[in-house]
Design an enzyme around this catalytic site. Structure first.
Site, PDB file in Angstrom:
ATOM      1  N   LYS A 110      33.343  62.821  61.050  1.00 53.64           N
ATOM      2  CA  LYS A 110      32.308  61.665  61.459  1.00 53.64           C
ATOM      3  C   LYS A 110      32.603  60.539  60.553  1.00 53.64           C
ATOM      4  CE  LYS A 110      28.733  64.069  63.654  1.00 53.64           C
ATOM      5  NZ  LYS A 110      27.828  65.270  63.357  1.00 53.64           N
ATOM      6  N   LYS A 189      38.345  68.722  77.491  1.00 48.81           N
ATOM      7  CA  LYS A 189      37.070  69.564  77.238  1.00 48.81           C
ATOM      8  C   LYS A 189      35.939  68.703  77.726  1.00 48.81           C
ATOM      9  CE  LYS A 189      34.218  70.566  73.088  1.00 48.81           C
ATOM     10  NZ  LYS A 189      34.130  70.592  71.695  1.00 48.81           N
ATOM     11  N   LYS A 192      29.771  65.201  76.531  1.00 51.47           N
ATOM     12  CA  LYS A 192      29.183  64.136  76.512  1.00 51.47           C
ATOM     13  C   LYS A 192      29.903  62.789  75.938  1.00 51.47           C
ATOM     14  CE  LYS A 192      24.588  62.458  76.051  1.00 51.47           C
ATOM     15  NZ  LYS A 192      23.324  62.758  75.043  1.00 51.47           N
TER      16      LYS A 192
HETATM   17  P1  TYM Z   1      24.895  71.600  68.895  1.00 53.19           P
HETATM   18  O1  TYM Z   1      23.713  70.867  69.296  1.00 53.19           O
HETATM   19  O2  TYM Z   1      25.957  70.307  68.607  1.00 53.19           O
HETATM   20  O3  TYM Z   1      25.526  72.551  70.019  1.00 53.19           O
HETATM   21  C1  TYM Z   1      24.977  73.638  70.013  1.00 53.19           C
HETATM   22  C2  TYM Z   1      25.679  74.755  70.497  1.00 53.19           C
HETATM   23  O4  TYM Z   1      26.668  74.863  71.546  1.00 53.19           O
HETATM   24  C3  TYM Z   1      27.798  74.801  70.861  1.00 53.19           C
HETATM   25  N1  TYM Z   1      28.586  74.061  71.464  1.00 53.19           N
HETATM   26  C4  TYM Z   1      29.730  74.386  72.389  1.00 53.19           C
HETATM   27  N2  TYM Z   1      30.261  75.552  72.815  1.00 53.19           N
HETATM   28  C5  TYM Z   1      31.262  75.677  73.610  1.00 53.19           C
HETATM   29  N3  TYM Z   1      31.838  74.590  74.313  1.00 53.19           N
HETATM   30  C6  TYM Z   1      31.450  73.265  74.061  1.00 53.19           C
HETATM   31  N4  TYM Z   1      32.048  72.501  74.764  1.00 53.19           N
HETATM   32  C7  TYM Z   1      30.258  73.278  72.942  1.00 53.19           C
HETATM   33  N5  TYM Z   1      29.513  72.170  72.734  1.00 53.19           N
HETATM   34  C8  TYM Z   1      28.567  72.696  71.855  1.00 53.19           C
HETATM   35  C9  TYM Z   1      27.716  74.457  69.424  1.00 53.19           C
HETATM   36  O5  TYM Z   1      28.890  75.367  68.855  1.00 53.19           O
HETATM   37  C10 TYM Z   1      26.365  75.307  69.210  1.00 53.19           C
HETATM   38  O6  TYM Z   1      26.531  76.488  68.991  1.00 53.19           O
HETATM   39  N6  TYM Z   1      24.338  72.330  63.996  1.00 53.19           N
HETATM   40  C11 TYM Z   1      23.974  72.817  65.210  1.00 53.19           C
HETATM   41  C12 TYM Z   1      22.431  73.170  65.433  1.00 53.19           C
HETATM   42  C13 TYM Z   1      22.131  74.053  64.655  1.00 53.19           C
HETATM   43  C14 TYM Z   1      22.140  75.376  64.356  1.00 53.19           C
HETATM   44  C15 TYM Z   1      21.338  75.744  63.453  1.00 53.19           C
HETATM   45  C16 TYM Z   1      23.132  76.257  64.774  1.00 53.19           C
HETATM   46  C17 TYM Z   1      20.945  73.538  63.505  1.00 53.19           C
HETATM   47  N7  TYM Z   1      20.637  74.794  62.645  1.00 53.19           N
HETATM   48  C18 TYM Z   1      21.191  77.039  62.835  1.00 53.19           C
HETATM   49  C19 TYM Z   1      22.689  77.557  64.557  1.00 53.19           C
HETATM   50  C20 TYM Z   1      22.188  78.104  63.307  1.00 53.19           C
HETATM   51  C21 TYM Z   1      24.571  71.940  66.181  1.00 53.19           C
HETATM   52  O7  TYM Z   1      24.576  70.660  66.106  1.00 53.19           O
HETATM   53  O8  TYM Z   1      24.659  72.244  67.729  1.00 53.19           O
END
Ligand code: TYM
Length: 321
Positions: A110, A189, A192
């Site tokens: 970032k 991929k 958004k």
């Molecule tokens: P976030 O909100 O970015 O994404 C949610 C989950 O979806 C997965 N993901 C994907 N998997 C496969 N292909 C994709 N194109 C794709 N885009 C997103 C992410 O890896 C994630 O598993 N920091 C985390 C949220 C969080 C969290 C936690 C997760 C906060 N606390 C504790 C697990 C445990 C996040 O930003 O995910």
């Protein structure tokens, strides 16, 4: 087995989110003690519009319930409804070496993209560690981008346990290798931030517009086509059983149909697949109070665990109550 995962409420869900993450959760809810929360504190690191965040948080809850998360099987809540997580976040900060956070890819990426670094972006993994450790979570299903955050959580847990004994479960991450990255309209991929998504809850007209934008080669209608290099086929594959996929492959290889036909077919597949979810969504949108009650119930369950854990931790670190 306690399995926990969180998702940021970041607006419209696309079919990459569904096949990459949500579908696994729906399977897992049948066979584990699954905890899912909407990570709205985490979303604060990037979203600075209060009304939008409120709206997105409730919308995320509506979407997950509509897609099949069953609140009678899953503990499902909004992160900010269990304040203990912020207290643990602070306590764990004292067990988090700066170097551990300085090495975090997501933070470094970032910053490299020119996003102004603030402290919440930097300490984001500590809050994530608090999410995980507060509930004695054992397995964390995530996408590849989150693996390092779970590794940081393990390091923090081990450091704390070195001082106080076996207080935190040291969690494992779980990545579903079977789900290849879902391609977007342009073949990259689906994401958004690339503007190449097919949104799950778009209108029929928007769906048509999206599928018509899928990039293909220019093989003429009458000629045979290669399904394995075609984005339309790659997307259709997500929705088809083996025999249906075989039938589609034969249509590609036979020739006589243009990409327009295959796009129309894909369009129908997507629209029909999400029809039950759309219906449920219309219900929940009209009954938001039910969604709020579900989140409240989940928060009460989560808080019960969090509160007992925090009593123990306060006592250990010497916070007087
Ligand atoms: P976030 O909100 O970015 O994404 C949610 C989950 O979806 C997965 N993901 C994907 N998997 C496969 N292909 C994709 N194109 C794709 N885009 C997103 C992410 O890896 C994630 O598993 N920091 C985390 C949220 C969080 C969290 C936690 C997760 C906060 N606390 C504790 C697990 C445990 C996040 O930003 O995910």
């Amino acid at each position: 087995m306690r399995v926990l995962t969180g998702i940021q409420p970041s607006g419209a869900l696309h079919i990459g989110n569904y096949f990459g993450a949500i579908k696994q959760m729906i399977d897992l809810q049948e066979k584990s003690d699954l905890f899912i929360f909407i990570a709205n504190y985490h979303a604060l690191t990037s979203l600075k519009d209060g009304e939008a965040l409120k709206h997105n948080t409730l919308d995320a809850a509506i979407n997950f319930l509509s897609l099949g998360i069953d609140h009678t099987k899953v503990t499902f809540w909004a992160q900010s409804d269990v304040k203990e997580v912020l207290e643990l976040y602070w306590i764990l900060s004292g067990y988090t070496p700066m170097g551990l956070l300085e090495r975090a890819h997501s933070y470094k990426d970032k910053v490299a993209k020119g996003i102004a670094a603030n402290h919440s972006l930097f300490s984001y993994p500590v809050l994530m560690a608090a999410d995980i450790l507060l509930y004695d979570s054992e397995v964390i299903p995530v996408g590849k981008d989150q693996i390092q955050h779970v590794e940081i959580t393990r390091d923090i847990a081990i450091k704390f346990n070195n001082d106080f004994g076996d207080i935190f479960k040291v969690p494992e991450f779980k990545v579903d290798e079977n789900v290849a990255t879902v391609p977007g309209l342009d073949g990259a991929k689906m994401s958004k931030s690339y503007g190449n998504t097919i949104d799950i809850f778009c209108s029929e007209k928007e769906l048509k517009k999206a599928t018509s934008r899928i990039v293909t080669d220019s093989t003429p209608m009458e000629e045979p086509k290669n399904p394995f290099t075609c984005n339309v086929y790659a997307l259709a594959k997500l929705f088809l059983e083996n025999d249906e996929l075989e039938a589609l492959k034969v249509r590609y290889q036979k020739g006589g149909e243009g990409y327009g036909h295959f796009k129309a077919y894909l369009n129908g597949l997507i629209w029909d697949y999400f029809a039950p979810a759309r219906e449920k969504r219309a219900y929940y949108v009209a009954h938001k109070e039910e969604v709020i009650a579900i989140l409240d119930e989940g928060a009460a369950k989560a808080r019960h665990i969090a509160s007992a854990k925090m009593d123990m931790i306060r006592n250990l670190v010497g916070i007087y109550r």
